[in-house]
Design an enzyme around this catalytic site. Structure first.
Site, PDB file in Angstrom:
ATOM      1  N   ASP A  91       0.841  -1.207   0.000  1.00 35.27           N
ATOM      2  CA  ASP A  91       0.000   0.000   0.000  1.00 35.27           C
ATOM      3  C   ASP A  91       0.875   1.255   0.000  1.00 35.27           C
ATOM      4  O   ASP A  91       0.362   2.371  -0.060  1.00 35.27           O
ATOM      5  CB  ASP A  91      -1.019  -0.010   1.143  1.00 35.27           C
ATOM      6  CG  ASP A  91      -0.395  -0.062   2.526  1.00 35.27           C
ATOM      7  OD1 ASP A  91       0.841  -0.175   2.632  1.00 35.27           O
ATOM      8  OD2 ASP A  91      -1.167   0.007   3.505  1.00 35.27           O
ATOM      9  N   GLU A 144      -1.219  -5.396   8.912  1.00 28.47           N
ATOM     10  CA  GLU A 144      -0.455  -4.710   9.952  1.00 28.47           C
ATOM     11  C   GLU A 144      -1.158  -4.873  11.292  1.00 28.47           C
ATOM     12  O   GLU A 144      -2.352  -4.576  11.401  1.00 28.47           O
ATOM     13  CB  GLU A 144      -0.349  -3.214   9.626  1.00 28.47           C
ATOM     14  CG  GLU A 144       0.424  -2.927   8.360  1.00 28.47           C
ATOM     15  CD  GLU A 144       0.548  -1.436   8.067  1.00 28.47           C
ATOM     16  OE1 GLU A 144       0.154  -0.604   8.922  1.00 28.47           O
ATOM     17  OE2 GLU A 144       1.042  -1.097   6.983  1.00 28.47           O
ATOM     18  N   GLU A 180       9.299  -3.887  10.501  1.00 24.17           N
ATOM     19  CA  GLU A 180       9.722  -2.614   9.906  1.00 24.17           C
ATOM     20  C   GLU A 180      10.239  -1.680  10.989  1.00 24.17           C
ATOM     21  O   GLU A 180       9.551  -1.447  11.996  1.00 24.17           O
ATOM     22  CB  GLU A 180       8.533  -1.967   9.157  1.00 24.17           C
ATOM     23  CG  GLU A 180       8.880  -0.593   8.565  1.00 24.17           C
ATOM     24  CD  GLU A 180       7.881  -0.086   7.542  1.00 24.17           C
ATOM     25  OE1 GLU A 180       6.965  -0.827   7.147  1.00 24.17           O
ATOM     26  OE2 GLU A 180       8.036   1.091   7.129  1.00 24.17           O
TER      27      GLU A 180
END
Ligand code: KIV
Ligand code: NA
EC number: 2.1.2.11
Length: 269
Positions: free
Chosen positions: A45, A118, A185
């Site tokens: 995204d 996520e 991340e």
């Protein structure tokens, strides 16, 4: 050669072979990436930022993710050895089981082989439900950009001891719930190393040091095309007169050899 699938990636972790992941959003770059030896293509995204010019990933829709997934799937199947295609479910498209199933259906029918979500332990029932419906899942932890407003900016996550311990617990719980891959991340390198050693499934890192089983970068960043802020974990591979395919191949080679990322691309606790 047979296409990459989740068993291929699991075998790489089991044999301690590193693998590379790269974002792509269209047919041409997807084919170039797969032909350069990238094992998994992420239809991220991040396309909200690099293609649409948005300030965050929040405006991206499931329909847009499905459109770009279909483009990537067409290019990927022309590659000599197709990559695994993983597609992000965008902001607020998997808050309930019903939404998650419908969103996953759309991107899987467009050509994704798995979805990325996520979150932390709240994803457990969603991962279980998607798994029962035949949808493999990658759980993305650490800096989860869909939560940028909650974080108050794009910041390294897991620096405090308590947060680091919680991330380890969540990673183990997500893998136990059936997540096929994890992605970390912007977390301290030592924490990413600990998580990678704590779960059986492959862990992909970005800004997470060199100990993870795999690396991912946004294509535009690693081609040196980002005109705005370039994060510390990025390396430009389109140097030394290389074209796009050679830059992709150099990335694959450096990830597999363990020479990218270097210590300068990681974060300390
Ligand atoms: O959207 C994306 O490209 C991602 C990667 C940066 C991990 O989620
Ligand atoms: Na993303």
């Amino acid at each position: 050669m047979s296409p990459i699938n989740i068993r291929t990636l699991q075998a790489k972790k089991d044999q301690q072979e590193k693998f590379s992941v790269l974002t792509a959003y269209d047919a041409t770059f997807a084919q170039l990436a797969a032909d350069a030896g990238v094992d998994a293509i992420l239809v991220g995204d991040s396309l909200g930022m690099v293609l649409q010019g948005q300030d965050s990933t929040l405006p991206v829709t499931v329909a847009e993710m499905a459109y770009h997934t279909a483009c990537v799937a067409r290019g990927n199947r022309r590659a000599a050895r197709p990559a695994l295609i993983m597609t992000d479910l965008p902001f607020m498209s998997y808050g309930t089981l019903e939404q998650a199933l419908d969103s996953a259906r759309q991107v899987m029918q467009a050509g994704a082989h798995m979805v990325k979500l996520e979150g932390d332990d709240w994803l457990i029932p969603i991962i279980e439900s998607l798994g029962r419906q035949g949808v493999p899942v990658c759980a993305h932890l650490g800096l989860t950009p869909q939560s940028v407003n909650k974080f108050g900016g794009y910041r390294v996550q897991g620096r405090e001891q308590e947060r680091a311990e919680a991330m380890v617990r969540h990673a183990i719980a997500l893998a136990d719930a059936g997540a096929d891959l994890l992605l970390l991340e912007c977390v301290p390198s030592a924490l990413a190393e600990r998580i990678t050693a704590s779960v059986r499934v492959p862990v992909i890192g970005i800004g997470a040091g060199s100990a993870t089983d795999a690396q991912v970068l946004v294509m535009h960043d690693m081609l040196g095309l980002n005109p705005n802020h370039v994060p510390k974990f990025v390396k430009n591979f389109m140097t030394d007169g290389r074209g796009v395919k050679e830059a992709f191949a150099a990335y694959v080679q450096e990830v597999e050899a363990g020479t990218f990322p270097g210590p300068e691309h990681g974060f300390n606790a």
